[in-house]
Motif scaffolding. Structure first.
Motif, PDB file in Angstrom:
ATOM      1  N   ALA A 100       2.760   1.506  38.368  1.00 20.99           N
ATOM      2  CA  ALA A 100       3.605   2.337  39.228  1.00 20.99           C
ATOM      3  C   ALA A 100       4.864   2.779  38.493  1.00 20.99           C
ATOM      4  CB  ALA A 100       3.962   1.574  40.498  1.00 20.99           C
ATOM      5  N   MET A 101       5.506   1.869  37.790  1.00 20.10           N
ATOM      6  CA  MET A 101       6.747   2.205  37.099  1.00 20.10           C
ATOM      7  C   MET A 101       6.491   3.139  35.921  1.00 20.10           C
ATOM      8  SD  MET A 101       9.875   2.162  37.209  1.00 20.10           S
ATOM      9  CE  MET A 101       9.691   1.314  38.781  1.00 20.10           C
ATOM     10  N   ALA A 102       5.386   2.932  35.223  1.00 23.16           N
ATOM     11  CA  ALA A 102       5.069   3.801  34.093  1.00 23.16           C
ATOM     12  C   ALA A 102       4.880   5.251  34.546  1.00 23.16           C
ATOM     13  CB  ALA A 102       3.800   3.308  33.393  1.00 23.16           C
ATOM     14  N   GLU A 103       4.249   5.440  35.695  1.00 27.45           N
ATOM     15  CA  GLU A 103       3.935   6.797  36.134  1.00 27.45           C
ATOM     16  C   GLU A 103       5.018   7.414  37.005  1.00 27.45           C
ATOM     17  OE1 GLU A 103      -0.005   7.806  37.189  1.00 27.45           O
ATOM     18  OE2 GLU A 103      -0.894   6.171  36.045  1.00 27.45           O
ATOM     19  N   ALA A 104       5.956   6.602  37.515  1.00 27.43           N
ATOM     20  CA  ALA A 104       7.045   7.142  38.327  1.00 27.43           C
ATOM     21  C   ALA A 104       7.972   8.033  37.510  1.00 27.43           C
ATOM     22  CB  ALA A 104       7.843   6.007  38.965  1.00 27.43           C
ATOM     23  N   GLN A 105       7.849   7.975  36.184  1.00 24.15           N
ATOM     24  CA  GLN A 105       8.631   8.868  35.331  1.00 24.15           C
ATOM     25  C   GLN A 105       8.202  10.317  35.505  1.00 24.15           C
ATOM     26  OE1 GLN A 105       9.081   7.060  31.198  1.00 24.15           O
ATOM     27  NE2 GLN A 105       7.459   5.793  32.077  1.00 24.15           N
ATOM     28  N   GLN A 106       6.957  10.516  35.980  1.00 27.98           N
ATOM     29  CA  GLN A 106       6.405  11.867  36.037  1.00 27.98           C
ATOM     30  C   GLN A 106       6.168  12.397  37.440  1.00 27.98           C
ATOM     31  OE1 GLN A 106       2.999  10.770  33.402  1.00 27.98           O
ATOM     32  NE2 GLN A 106       3.538  12.662  32.394  1.00 27.98           N
ATOM     33  N   HIS A 107       5.793  11.522  38.356  1.00 22.80           N
ATOM     34  CA  HIS A 107       5.408  12.006  39.684  1.00 22.80           C
ATOM     35  C   HIS A 107       5.600  10.915  40.735  1.00 22.80           C
ATOM     36  CE1 HIS A 107       1.475  10.971  37.492  1.00 22.80           C
ATOM     37  NE2 HIS A 107       1.818   9.900  38.174  1.00 22.80           N
ATOM     38  N   GLN A 108       5.407  11.291  41.980  1.00 20.14           N
ATOM     39  CA  GLN A 108       5.505  10.349  43.083  1.00 20.14           C
ATOM     40  C   GLN A 108       4.352   9.342  43.008  1.00 20.14           C
ATOM     41  OE1 GLN A 108       7.897  10.275  45.607  1.00 20.14           O
ATOM     42  NE2 GLN A 108       8.995  11.879  44.513  1.00 20.14           N
ATOM     43  N   VAL A 109       4.656   8.104  43.382  1.00 16.71           N
ATOM     44  CA  VAL A 109       3.668   7.023  43.369  1.00 16.71           C
ATOM     45  C   VAL A 109       3.618   6.405  44.769  1.00 16.71           C
ATOM     46  CG1 VAL A 109       3.113   4.732  42.460  1.00 16.71           C
ATOM     47  CG2 VAL A 109       3.974   6.526  40.923  1.00 16.71           C
ATOM     48  N   THR A 151       5.789  -8.944  47.845  1.00 13.47           N
ATOM     49  CA  THR A 151       5.177  -9.322  46.570  1.00 13.47           C
ATOM     50  C   THR A 151       5.066  -8.133  45.630  1.00 13.47           C
ATOM     51  OG1 THR A 151       3.909 -11.089  47.639  1.00 13.47           O
ATOM     52  CG2 THR A 151       3.113 -10.317  45.499  1.00 13.47           C
ATOM     53  N   ILE A 152       4.557  -7.023  46.145  1.00 11.69           N
ATOM     54  CA  ILE A 152       4.385  -5.842  45.293  1.00 11.69           C
ATOM     55  C   ILE A 152       5.735  -5.229  44.942  1.00 11.69           C
ATOM     56  CG2 ILE A 152       3.234  -3.621  45.058  1.00 11.69           C
ATOM     57  CD1 ILE A 152       1.430  -6.164  45.314  1.00 11.69           C
ATOM     58  N   ALA A 153       6.664  -5.203  45.900  1.00 11.14           N
ATOM     59  CA  ALA A 153       7.998  -4.650  45.629  1.00 11.14           C
ATOM     60  C   ALA A 153       8.701  -5.447  44.533  1.00 11.14           C
ATOM     61  CB  ALA A 153       8.831  -4.634  46.903  1.00 11.14           C
ATOM     62  N   TYR A 154       8.515  -6.758  44.538  1.00  6.52           N
ATOM     63  CA  TYR A 154       9.092  -7.604  43.484  1.00  6.52           C
ATOM     64  C   TYR A 154       8.525  -7.222  42.118  1.00  6.52           C
ATOM     65  CZ  TYR A 154       9.688 -11.684  40.470  1.00  6.52           C
ATOM     66  OH  TYR A 154       9.964 -12.511  39.399  1.00  6.52           O
ATOM     67  N   GLU A 155       7.221  -7.035  42.049  1.00  5.87           N
ATOM     68  CA  GLU A 155       6.605  -6.681  40.768  1.00  5.87           C
ATOM     69  C   GLU A 155       7.055  -5.303  40.294  1.00  5.87           C
ATOM     70  OE1 GLU A 155       5.215  -8.652  38.867  1.00  5.87           O
ATOM     71  OE2 GLU A 155       4.534 -10.297  40.125  1.00  5.87           O
ATOM     72  N   VAL A 156       7.248  -4.385  41.229  1.00  6.52           N
ATOM     73  CA  VAL A 156       7.782  -3.065  40.864  1.00  6.52           C
ATOM     74  C   VAL A 156       9.182  -3.206  40.285  1.00  6.52           C
ATOM     75  CG1 VAL A 156       8.603  -0.862  41.804  1.00  6.52           C
ATOM     76  CG2 VAL A 156       6.369  -1.748  42.483  1.00  6.52           C
ATOM     77  N   ARG A 157      10.002  -4.028  40.927  1.00  3.99           N
ATOM     78  CA  ARG A 157      11.383  -4.197  40.433  1.00  3.99           C
ATOM     79  C   ARG A 157      11.398  -4.855  39.063  1.00  3.99           C
ATOM     80  NH1 ARG A 157      16.180  -3.242  42.173  1.00  3.99           N
ATOM     81  NH2 ARG A 157      17.969  -4.337  41.307  1.00  3.99           N
ATOM     82  N   MET A 158      10.561  -5.855  38.849  1.00  6.73           N
ATOM     83  CA  MET A 158      10.499  -6.497  37.542  1.00  6.73           C
ATOM     84  C   MET A 158      10.094  -5.496  36.468  1.00  6.73           C
ATOM     85  SD  MET A 158      11.618  -9.507  37.959  1.00  6.73           S
ATOM     86  CE  MET A 158      11.201 -10.229  36.365  1.00  6.73           C
ATOM     87  N   ALA A 159       9.125  -4.626  36.794  1.00  7.09           N
ATOM     88  CA  ALA A 159       8.712  -3.598  35.832  1.00  7.09           C
ATOM     89  C   ALA A 159       9.841  -2.606  35.584  1.00  7.09           C
ATOM     90  CB  ALA A 159       7.465  -2.877  36.354  1.00  7.09           C
ATOM     91  N   TRP A 160      10.608  -2.302  36.640  1.00  5.05           N
ATOM     92  CA  TRP A 160      11.742  -1.383  36.496  1.00  5.05           C
ATOM     93  C   TRP A 160      12.818  -1.986  35.604  1.00  5.05           C
ATOM     94  CZ3 TRP A 160      16.821  -1.872  38.649  1.00  5.05           C
ATOM     95  CH2 TRP A 160      17.609  -0.714  38.542  1.00  5.05           C
ATOM     96  N   LEU A 161      13.118  -3.262  35.812  1.00  2.00           N
ATOM     97  CA  LEU A 161      14.119  -3.932  34.972  1.00  2.00           C
ATOM     98  C   LEU A 161      13.671  -3.963  33.517  1.00  2.00           C
ATOM     99  CD1 LEU A 161      15.046  -6.918  37.329  1.00  2.00           C
ATOM    100  CD2 LEU A 161      16.503  -4.966  36.741  1.00  2.00           C
ATOM    101  N   ALA A 162      12.382  -4.219  33.299  1.00  7.57           N
ATOM    102  CA  ALA A 162      11.859  -4.239  31.930  1.00  7.57           C
ATOM    103  C   ALA A 162      11.923  -2.850  31.313  1.00  7.57           C
ATOM    104  CB  ALA A 162      10.418  -4.752  31.932  1.00  7.57           C
ATOM    105  N   HIS A 163      11.662  -1.825  32.136  1.00  7.68           N
ATOM    106  CA  HIS A 163      11.668  -0.458  31.632  1.00  7.68           C
ATOM    107  C   HIS A 163      13.057  -0.024  31.185  1.00  7.68           C
ATOM    108  CE1 HIS A 163      11.818   3.973  31.907  1.00  7.68           C
ATOM    109  NE2 HIS A 163      10.601   3.895  31.440  1.00  7.68           N
ATOM    110  N   ASN A 164      14.083  -0.542  31.826  1.00  6.19           N
ATOM    111  CA  ASN A 164      15.448  -0.169  31.457  1.00  6.19           C
ATOM    112  C   ASN A 164      15.810  -0.606  30.048  1.00  6.19           C
ATOM    113  OD1 ASN A 164      16.021   1.114  33.832  1.00  6.19           O
ATOM    114  ND2 ASN A 164      16.980  -0.651  34.793  1.00  6.19           N
ATOM    115  N   GLY A 165      15.053  -1.545  29.509  1.00  5.37           N
ATOM    116  CA  GLY A 165      15.308  -1.987  28.140  1.00  5.37           C
ATOM    117  C   GLY A 165      14.435  -1.297  27.128  1.00  5.37           C
TER     118      GLY A 165
END
Length: 247
Positions: A100-109, A151-165
């Motif tokens: 979800a985080m990888a593709e949110a850069q381009q379009h709605q998920v 559960t899923i929202a947590y995983e999205v946030r973790m991916a978002w935090l990782a993406h910021n780096g």
């Protein structure tokens, strides 16, 4: 990018579950809530159980069908707690957050959650690119709707935090995928072409279209590839429509 992640609740029967889901979303920075044909309106119980996330509720988008909720999305992930007749590409919660985080850069998920008792129908799951299951204890997999959203929202946030780096250059060059509405138009075009050529018969279509949906969802054609496929179908239809030379 978190604004491009929408949580879609389908036909939720209890208003309190809508409020609890909104609370789960906001704690992880998600605010984009869509409600598909909710069984209950957003009432005082929903607001009370949102525990300060009433802004998520007041900004929620309400639509009649799941197709309406995901039409402008490039990635749709549907939750499924049980095995289905036709297997679909599967993700666990962590993979779903990363995808979800990888593709949110381009379009709605869209992250889609079904009814409390029965989940999503097969037809609704056919609108999803991936199915997602939370690997809970098989002897007691009693997750309520808000728990699943959390559960899923947590995983999205973790991916978002990782993406910021991650360097911007490392996240560029991702393929452009068609939106869900474009895919549905392709499937309609494909089915009509198969009817025109006699490959399938309208009274008895069998499981051909279900299997083809599974194939193309698994292959995940990019936008320009889908345009090529539509062009092929159009050329076949033009050939079919030309009068035959009986000379």
């Amino acid at each position: 990018m978190l604004e491009k992640i929408r949580v879609v609740l389908v036909n939720t029967s209890h208003s309190g579950n809508i409020g609890s889901a909104a609370r789960a979303m906001k704690t992880m920075g998600l605010t984009n809530l869509w409600l598909v044909n909710p069984g209950m309106s957003i009432d005082e119980q929903a607001i009370a159980l949102s525990a300060g996330a009433s802004d998520v509720l007041s900004n929620a988008t309400i639509v009649p069908t799941l197709a309406d909720a995901v039409a402008d999305c490039g990635l749709v992930i549907g939750t499924s707690a049980r095995a289905r007749t036709w297997s679909w590409p599967m993700l666990d919660a962590r993979q779903a957050g990363e995808q979800a985080m990888a593709e949110a850069q381009q379009h709605q998920v869209a992250l889609v959650f079904g009814r409390e008792r029965t989940g999503l129908t097969n037809d609704e799951l056919h609108l999803c690119h991936y199915h997602m299951a939370i690997p809970a204890n098989p002897d007691y997999s009693s997750l309520n709707l808000a728990m699943a959203v959390q559960t899923i929202a947590y995983e999205v946030r973790m991916a978002w935090l990782a993406h910021n780096g991650v360097n911007k250059s490392e996240s560029e060059g991702l393929p452009e995928y068609p939106l869900a509405a474009d895919l549905e138009r392709f499937y309609t075009h494909l089915e009509q072409t198969l009817l025109d050529t006699g490959f399938i018969i309208k009274p008895h279509p069998g499981q051909i279209m279900t299997k083809l949906r599974r194939l193309f969802n698994r292959a995940r054609p990019e936008a320009f590839e889908l345009n090529i496929l539509r062009g092929i179908l159009t050329s076949i239809q033009k050939k079919q429509s030309k009068p035959k030379d009986n000379s």
